[in-house]
Design an enzyme around this catalytic site. Structure first.
Site, PDB file in Angstrom:
ATOM      1  CG  HIS A  91      -1.746   1.292   1.259  1.00  0.00           C
ATOM      2  ND1 HIS A  91      -2.903   1.424   0.522  1.00  0.00           N
ATOM      3  CD2 HIS A  91      -1.559   2.473   1.891  1.00  0.00           C
ATOM      4  CE1 HIS A  91      -3.413   2.635   0.722  1.00  0.00           C
ATOM      5  NE2 HIS A  91      -2.609   3.297   1.537  1.00  0.00           N
ATOM      6  CG  ASP A 170     -12.216   3.299   5.874  1.00  0.00           C
ATOM      7  OD1 ASP A 170     -11.710   4.184   6.596  1.00  0.00           O
ATOM      8  OD2 ASP A 170     -11.955   3.192   4.668  1.00  0.00           O
ATOM      9  NE  ARG A 177     -10.007  10.379   8.463  1.00  0.00           N
ATOM     10  CZ  ARG A 177      -9.292   9.625   7.641  1.00  0.00           C
ATOM     11  NH1 ARG A 177      -9.774   8.471   7.192  1.00  0.00           N
ATOM     12  NH2 ARG A 177      -8.089   9.992   7.259  1.00  0.00           N
ATOM     13  CB  SER A 192      -8.823   4.997   7.061  1.00  0.00           C
ATOM     14  OG  SER A 192      -9.321   4.989   5.745  1.00  0.00           O
ATOM     15  CE  LYS A 196      -9.474   1.784   3.006  1.00  0.00           C
ATOM     16  NZ  LYS A 196      -9.717   3.139   2.501  1.00  0.00           N
TER      17      LYS A 196
END
Length: 433
Positions: A91, A170, A177, A192, A196
């Site tokens: 990620h 989320d 947010r 967050s 995932k």
């Protein structure tokens, strides 16, 4: 909506007050808060107040773990246990010209490791992996879970859209947010991202946490704190996790956009490509393969001998794309040249990201389309010598009317000086549990 007559075990106001006053919210109360918000019992206004309290007062490691786990529990949790091979994901926190997922996923898959890369779309100046791949004629982002598992088994790598069933809490909190000034809260960013990624079911995870002009976290200390928080979260959840802190002050590679970034990724897979893109792709591949049990894998050899390219072509075909098709081309171009001779001392990532966005390579709203041929091709990087009149970069667009606003964003974004700047490595630190 929840039945108003139902008796709830906790009260949102009490949870908000605890965090407002700097206290730690108990596990049961925190799990209830996330669940009740997902059920729409807790109102947006209450969750906004809680998010602001988190931004101002932070959370303990245990609170972040509980909140992340509660967000995972709000939806489905995937499992790749039946594949018979290790799974590892990457990620990135996002940047300008960051196309690393494209060459990285097939490169790692060429070593017999499964790479389930659930990706997103771009918003604002950071490009989205799915937008880039959709520049390939026929390629589709939406896969069923069965299609995804079959592709991981047969090809080894899949880059696709995350299903709506993963961490739905989320999705609600992320949107909230965005409109309440709480995007920067590190516990909320970490939970967050990691909710995932953990729900996705990967065995191990490598995080590319960026800092600098074009990064979400411009300050290296904040980026380091985020990386440490996410590594701890992964570790506490049983996912082997490491992070690299990487420099995003200058755009990655020479291509910023969608179709041109795919072209650049294919160059890397063919054994060429820009040195910085290759450097980061190789560094992340080594991290991923080490977590998957292959610490001595010869990553560069797989780029040289065509194995990674073969995996790329199989991955694109499996999602109905044509790896040999012509890519979209811009209708209009505008070349910016050097007005003085010397050395390029800086190319700031953020203004170049904004300029590409204004050309149509990105979107202002989630529902906006992107122009796949739009973007910017750089011809130089910091440290390069230039002479008067030499091309520095080319704007790519569908129509010339967008060029003025793009150039406006680029005012002061690059500099030419008499001395070459000192070179710095892209990977600054490695963070482990």
């Amino acid at each position: 909506m929840t039945d108003a007559a139902a008796v709830e075990p906790f009260d949102a106001v009490d949870v908000i007050r605890t965090k407002r006053d700097g206290g730690a919210v108990g596990e049961d109360a925190l799990r209830w808060m996330i669940d009740a918000y997902t059920r729409e019992y807790v109102a947006d206004s209450q969750m906004a107040a809680f998010a602001m309290a988190v931004l101002l007062n932070g959370m303990t490691r245990d609170e972040i773990r509980v909140m992340t786990d509660a967000m995972i529990a709000s939806g489905e949790r995937m499992s790749f246990a039946g594949l018979g091979k290790p799974t590892v994901d990457k990620h990135s926190t996002g940047g300008v010209g960051d196309k690393i997922t494209l060459p990285l996923a097939p490169l790692v898959a060429s070593f017999g490791v499964a790479v389930p890369q659930l990706s997103g779309r771009g918003l604002g100046h950071t490009g989205g992996t799915l937008d880039k791949l959709e520049a390939i004629p026929g390629w589709r982002a939406a896969l069923s879970n069965d299609e995804m598992v079959a592709q991981l088994r047969d090809v080894g790598a899949v880059i696709c859209a995350a299903g709506s069933g993963l961490a739905p809490a989320d999705k609600r909190l992320y949107a909230l947010r965005d409109v309440t000034g709480t995007v920067e809260a590190i516990p909320l960013i970490a939970s967050s991202i990691m909710s995932k990624k953990i729900a996705e079911g990967t065995d191990s995870l490598v995080l590319d946490v960026k800092f600098g002009s074009g990064a979400f976290m411009q300050d290296i200390d904040r980026a380091r704190e985020l990386a440490r928080t996410m590594v701890a979260l992964g570790t506490d959840s049983g996912v082997a996790t490491t992070a690299l802190l990487t420099d995003m002050n200058t755009p990655l590679g020479f291509a910023i956009g969608n179709a041109n970034e795919v072209r650049e990724s294919v160059e890397v897979l063919a054994g060429g490509g820009p040195a910085d893109v290759v450097e980061l792709t190789v560094a992340l591949a080594r991290e991923m393969l080490a977590l998957a049990g292959q610490p001595d894998a010869d990553v560069e050899a797989a780029l040289r001998d065509g194995r990674a390219m073969d995996a790329w072509r199989s991955m694109i075909r499996a999602q109905d794309g044509d790896p040999d098709a012509a890519m979209p081309q811009p209708n209009e171009t505008h070349v910016v040249t050097a007005t003085e001779s010397g050395y390029v001392t800086s190319l700031e990532a953020l203004p170049f990201g904004i300029a590409a966005w204004r050309l149509g390579a990105g979107r202002a709203r989630a529902q906006d389309p992107v122009l796949h041929a739009a973007g910017i091709d750089l011809h130089v990087k910091p440290g390069d010598a230039v002479t008067v009149g030499q091309p520095l970069f080319t704007l790519l667009g569908q129509d010339a009317t967008r060029f003025d606003r793009a150039l406006e964003a680029l005012d002061g974004a690059w500099h030419v000086g008499s001395n070459a700047p000192a070179s710095a490595p892209i990977v600054r630190e490695r963070i482990t549990a």
